[in-house]
Enzyme design. Sequence first.
Site, PDB file in Angstrom:
ATOM      1  N   LYS A 100      12.245  41.516  -4.186  1.00 19.83           N
ATOM      2  CA  LYS A 100      12.027  42.665  -5.072  1.00 19.83           C
ATOM      3  C   LYS A 100      10.604  43.176  -4.889  1.00 19.83           C
ATOM      4  O   LYS A 100       9.636  42.421  -5.032  1.00 19.83           O
ATOM      5  CB  LYS A 100      12.197  42.207  -6.519  1.00 19.83           C
ATOM      6  CG  LYS A 100      13.352  42.858  -7.221  1.00 19.83           C
ATOM      7  CD  LYS A 100      13.359  42.409  -8.661  1.00 19.83           C
ATOM      8  CE  LYS A 100      14.432  43.124  -9.431  1.00 19.83           C
ATOM      9  NZ  LYS A 100      14.461  42.694 -10.816  1.00 19.83           N
TER      10      LYS A 100
HETATM   11  O1  G3P Z   1      16.760  44.542 -14.545  1.00 18.87           O
HETATM   12  C1  G3P Z   1      15.511  44.789 -15.106  1.00 18.87           C
HETATM   13  C2  G3P Z   1      15.471  44.195 -16.440  1.00 18.87           C
HETATM   14  O2  G3P Z   1      15.319  42.814 -16.396  1.00 18.87           O
HETATM   15  C3  G3P Z   1      14.567  44.853 -17.407  1.00 18.87           C
HETATM   16  O3  G3P Z   1      15.299  44.896 -18.550  1.00 18.87           O
HETATM   17  O4  G3P Z   1      15.816  45.256 -20.896  1.00 18.87           O
HETATM   18  O5  G3P Z   1      13.531  44.456 -20.211  1.00 18.87           O
HETATM   19  O6  G3P Z   1      14.231  46.778 -19.768  1.00 18.87           O
HETATM   20  P1  G3P Z   1      14.675  45.377 -19.925  1.00 18.87           P
END
Ligand code: G3P
Length: 300
Positions: A92
């Site tokens: 990533k």
């Molecule tokens: O896939 C990316 C993710 O882990 C971020 O998620 O919910 O923290 O925006 P969030």
Amino acid sequence: MKIFIDTADLDEIREACSWGIVDGATTNPSLIKRAVDKRGGNVTMEKYIREILETVPGPVSLEVIATDAEGMVEQARLLHRKFSPYGEVVVKIPVNPSLDESGTRDFDGLKAIQTLKNEGIPTNATLIMTPEQALLAAKAGASYASPFAGRIDDYIRKRMGLRLGVDFQKGDYFDYGLVNALVRARLKDVMESKTGPLSELYSERDVREVLAKAQDNGICSGVDLVARIVRIYRNYGYKTQVIAASIRNARQVREVAEVGVDIATLPFNVIREMIRHPKTLEGMRRFTEDIVPSYRRLFK
Ligand code: G3P
């Protein structure tokens, strides 16, 4: 549509993989931190990541921590070399790794992606918030592009004046259909008091503000962001696969599937939410109550 699990928690990964619906996994430093915290800090990182790779039946994204192209490439090579024997490693790379406004690192993510592509190391361009970033990631040769749908919904809600934790919770569905209807109604109100020609209306601040506050530079929601990226990639036949990321609820999963996204990477709780419906539960209870003894005896 493929489903990846968006977690670094091995217990969650093992359980979700046992359901037969997991095609891959994505991690990031925040998810690794959560998994490490859950184990009270007692994690031997190499062994832990190896176990993730051995459990997941598909690609596992591991994120670099450097923020310059050279550093990211070196770390990507290390991750790939160290963990490829145990599974399918995807590295990533933040699409734009800048930590300040100076702009000096803006293109380091793309540079790293291009170098890694030439070396045959698959990459997942992460932290994508615009179709423009996604277009650049595809051109640089990213294998995957991860638009962050939930974070764009958060951003738009914030622009509208809604507060996270007060007016909405992290997992709440962002109803952009309702927002669009409200915007149209508000525009109608604003327009009614204006009599000037179109050119004048077009430049009116209060007319523009109604629209601008309910979107992010033309993007109406996280799902809209994903849909536009999918469309752009299909227009030009890019091979980069779109991973809908930062998914917060089951309805978002449905909507990104409807727009034809290649992959959705889902937190454990969202996968759980997808399987439930009160009428399914009620139906199960009724079927169970209705079993007659002679039918039950069939299975003895
Ligand atoms: O896939 C990316 C993710 O882990 C971020 O998620 O919910 O923290 O925006 P969030």
